[in-house]
Design a protein around this motif. Structure first.
Motif, mmCIF file in Angstrom:
data_model
loop_
_atom_site.group_PDB
_atom_site.id
_atom_site.type_symbol
_atom_site.label_atom_id
_atom_site.label_comp_id
_atom_site.label_asym_id
_atom_site.label_seq_id
_atom_site.Cartn_x
_atom_site.Cartn_y
_atom_site.Cartn_z
ATOM 1 N N LYS A 168 7.983 14.081 -3.295
ATOM 2 C CA LYS A 168 6.857 13.914 -2.276
ATOM 3 C C LYS A 168 5.619 14.944 -2.556
ATOM 4 C CE LYS A 168 9.788 12.609 1.661
ATOM 5 N NZ LYS A 168 10.178 13.133 3.062
ATOM 6 N N ILE A 186 -5.001 9.863 2.137
ATOM 7 C CA ILE A 186 -4.813 8.623 2.633
ATOM 8 C C ILE A 186 -6.361 7.786 2.188
ATOM 9 C CG2 ILE A 186 -4.783 6.916 4.553
ATOM 10 C CD1 ILE A 186 -3.033 8.731 5.774
ATOM 11 N N ALA A 220 4.208 12.500 1.600
ATOM 12 C CA ALA A 220 4.707 11.286 1.398
ATOM 13 C C ALA A 220 4.928 10.995 -0.079
ATOM 14 C CB ALA A 220 4.285 10.090 2.000
ATOM 15 N N CYS A 232 3.798 9.155 -3.169
ATOM 16 C CA CYS A 232 2.751 8.371 -3.357
ATOM 17 C C CYS A 232 2.800 6.976 -3.824
ATOM 18 C CB CYS A 232 1.704 8.976 -4.412
ATOM 19 S SG CYS A 232 0.240 8.300 -4.449
ATOM 20 N N LEU A 248 4.197 4.785 -0.712
ATOM 21 C CA LEU A 248 3.102 4.542 0.312
ATOM 22 C C LEU A 248 2.021 3.678 -0.529
ATOM 23 C CD1 LEU A 248 1.864 5.247 2.964
ATOM 24 C CD2 LEU A 248 0.595 7.155 1.913
ATOM 25 N N ARG A 249 1.860 3.699 -1.847
ATOM 26 C CA ARG A 249 0.887 2.618 -1.945
ATOM 27 C C ARG A 249 1.366 1.268 -2.130
ATOM 28 N NH1 ARG A 249 0.316 4.903 -6.689
ATOM 29 N NH2 ARG A 249 -1.498 5.839 -6.685
ATOM 30 N N LEU A 301 1.114 -0.087 1.509
ATOM 31 C CA LEU A 301 -0.324 -0.468 2.124
ATOM 32 C C LEU A 301 -0.600 -1.685 1.099
ATOM 33 C CD1 LEU A 301 -1.713 3.228 2.144
ATOM 34 C CD2 LEU A 301 -1.218 1.605 3.966
ATOM 35 N N ILE A 338 10.119 1.296 3.725
ATOM 36 C CA ILE A 338 9.460 2.459 3.167
ATOM 37 C C ILE A 338 9.133 3.263 4.193
ATOM 38 C CG2 ILE A 338 7.346 3.207 1.990
ATOM 39 C CD1 ILE A 338 7.399 0.701 0.272
ATOM 40 N N ALA A 339 8.513 2.733 5.326
ATOM 41 C CA ALA A 339 8.311 3.366 6.549
ATOM 42 C C ALA A 339 9.657 4.185 7.261
ATOM 43 C CB ALA A 339 7.784 2.468 7.696
ATOM 44 N N HIS A 382 10.575 7.343 5.286
ATOM 45 C CA HIS A 382 9.606 8.408 5.382
ATOM 46 C C HIS A 382 9.712 8.914 6.888
ATOM 47 C CE1 HIS A 382 7.520 7.183 1.871
ATOM 48 N NE2 HIS A 382 7.074 8.369 1.681
ATOM 49 N N LEU A 397 1.150 1.318 10.395
ATOM 50 C CA LEU A 397 2.017 1.910 9.831
ATOM 51 C C LEU A 397 2.163 3.416 10.262
ATOM 52 C CD1 LEU A 397 4.160 2.047 7.191
ATOM 53 C CD2 LEU A 397 2.296 2.870 5.994
ATOM 54 N N LEU A 404 3.386 7.042 9.911
ATOM 55 C CA LEU A 404 3.822 8.246 9.401
ATOM 56 C C LEU A 404 3.479 9.848 9.897
ATOM 57 C CD1 LEU A 404 2.519 6.866 5.855
ATOM 58 C CD2 LEU A 404 4.843 6.779 6.744
#
Length: 457
Positions: free
Chosen positions: A306, A311, A343, A345, A348-349, A352, A427-428, A431, A449, A451
């Motif tokens: 992490k 963002i 998070a 990366c 998270l990428r 999104l 993924i959410a 995290h 989303l 976080l």
């Protein structure tokens, strides 16, 4: 002999232990209280003898006359455990009542009454004091042998031990019976749970009329059974959906290949068939990669790194990536994000990217896609908003399920095989966040989303 791993046995042993400690404490208190009371009464009796002896000396004409009448003192004391001495200033015995032939003690002269145990190995209690008689100091000594008292206390201790052992045994037996009776609801609950197997997850425990604790336990078990039933149902649906999704490209591959092999084809036709097959293979590969990705995020390894992720910078990179696709549909990506989160990366990428691609896929041509953030307490909300067909209320709760498709809202990224939004949710949750969707004919569709700003996994 009851098994030691039985709850009833453990409860009865604990009950017996508590009872033994309680009875032992009461017995010890009573024993010491009795000992102090007897010792106090003996001291008062010895003090009274000294007073009577002193009064007798005051009423007599001389010590010599009293010395000639020793039976008077023996009758006054009345038993073989009693001792009496009258000593002169040099410790010489003037009067003695000593049926047990106890040696004369050496005591200091004192005008007040003093108490002491007999020295050496003789078990006796003494009281003495010094007075003057005809100008001569005399020491009056009264005593009592403690053999009878010690025997009585020893018998009392033995009775206490017998009562303690008997009480502990009775407490264990009573505790065993009470525990067995009290644990019957648990046994009935166990019998009900043993009758539930994988084919009967719809059954629930019925403990009507049981105690509050059993009811709370059964309610917790029923909720667990509900979650298991839902989990198995989802697993069955996922398995069926996966079989359906895999069957389509495999059927296409098999049918097209069989049709091609029915007769001789030109090199160009074979090449076209192979190119078509490659597309199906790539689709299968992407689907398998998505399933493996879901398995990885739903059972994450503790060493997944992490870092602090900006963002706005991340969304800017994704907007640049999807810019060509948006321009082809006469659309724009509007980035109004800020802040940072702790998070992974890459994960998270991916989340999104799936949400932006989903918005591009299902939004109306010529409408913008807005990406913005909101801070709520210790969380940051990432919103992806687009204008397109409304997701029906019946489909909203299921759009994040694997392979679930609704028209037009749920299939995720093109080529993901219906797993794009499921990946976002996984993924959410990895995290310790969440993802939700709102859809309205006037306001459009918004995926959010959530976080934690400072995630502590």
């Amino acid at each position: 002999m009851p098994a030691l791993n039985s709850l009833a046995t453990r409860l009865s042993l604990l009950f017996a232990l508590v009872s033994t400690l309680l009875l032992g404490s009461i017995g010890t208190y009573l024993y010491h209280s009795l000992t102090r009371e007897i010792a106090w009464r003996d001291d008062q009796m010895l003090h009274g003898r000294l007073e009577r002896m002193e009064a007798l000396l005051d009423d007599s004409e001389s010590i010599a006359m009293l010395h000639q009448r020793p039976q008077l003192y023996a009758n006054m004391l009345g038993n073989r455990d009693s001792l009496l001495w009258v000593l002169d200033s040099e410790g010489k015995v003037l009067i003695e009542v000593n049926p047990s032939n106890v040696p004369v003690p050496e005591l200091p002269m004192t005008p007040s009454v003093r108490f002491s145990d007999m020295p050496e190995s003789i078990q006796a209690r003494l009281a003495w004091h010094t007075l003057e008689q005809d100008g001569q100091p005399l020491t009056l000594v009264a005593g009592k042998l403690l053999n009878e008292r010690n025997q009585m206390l020893a018998a009392y201790r033995l009775k206490l031990w017998v009562a303690l052992v008997t009480g502990a045994l009775l407490a264990f037996l009573l505790g065993w019976g009470v525990s067995r009776q009290g644990l019957q609801p648990l046994r009935r609950l166990a019998e009900q749970t043993n009758r539930i197997d994988i084919r009967q997850l719809d059954r629930r425990l019925n403990v009507a009329g049981e105690t509050e604790e059993i009811n709370r336990l059964s309610q917790g078990l029923n909720r667990m059974l509900g979650r298991l039933e839902e989990g198995f149902s989802q697993l069955s649906r996922h398995s069926a959906d996966m079989a359906h999704e895999l069957r389509t490209p495999l059927t296409n591959l098999l049918g097209q290949t069989q049709h091609t092999l029915r007769r001789e084809r030109s090199n160009l036709e074979y090449r076209q068939v192979l190119e078509s097959n490659i597309e199906e293979y790539e689709r299968l590969s992407r689907m398998i990669d998505s399933l493996l990705f879901l398995a990885r995020t739903e059972s994450p390894s503790s060493d997944i790194p992490k870092e602090r992720v900006d963002i706005r910078e991340l969304v800017t990179q994704l907007c640049d990536y999807f810019e060509g696709m948006a321009e082809d549909d006469n659309r724009t990506l509007i980035n109004h994000t800020s802040g940072s989160v702790l998070a992974n990366c890459d994960l998270l990428r991916t989340a999104l990217a799936n949400l932006i691609a989903n918005a591009l896929r299902h939004g109306r041509s010529g409408t913008p896609i807005r990406i913005y953030t909101k801070n709520v307490e210790n969380q940051i909300e990432l919103h992806i908003h687009n204008h397109g067909p409304v997701i029906s209320p019946g489909d909203l709760p299921r759009v994040f399920e694997r392979f679930y498709r609704c028209d037009p809202a749920r299939s995720g990224v093109a080529g993901s095989g219906g797993l794009g939004l499921a990946i976002v949710r996984s993924i959410a949750q990895w995290h310790k966040g969440d993802v939700r969707v709102e859809s309205d004919a006037e306001k459009g569709t918004t995926f959010t989303l959530l976080l934690s700003i400072n995630d502590t996994h």
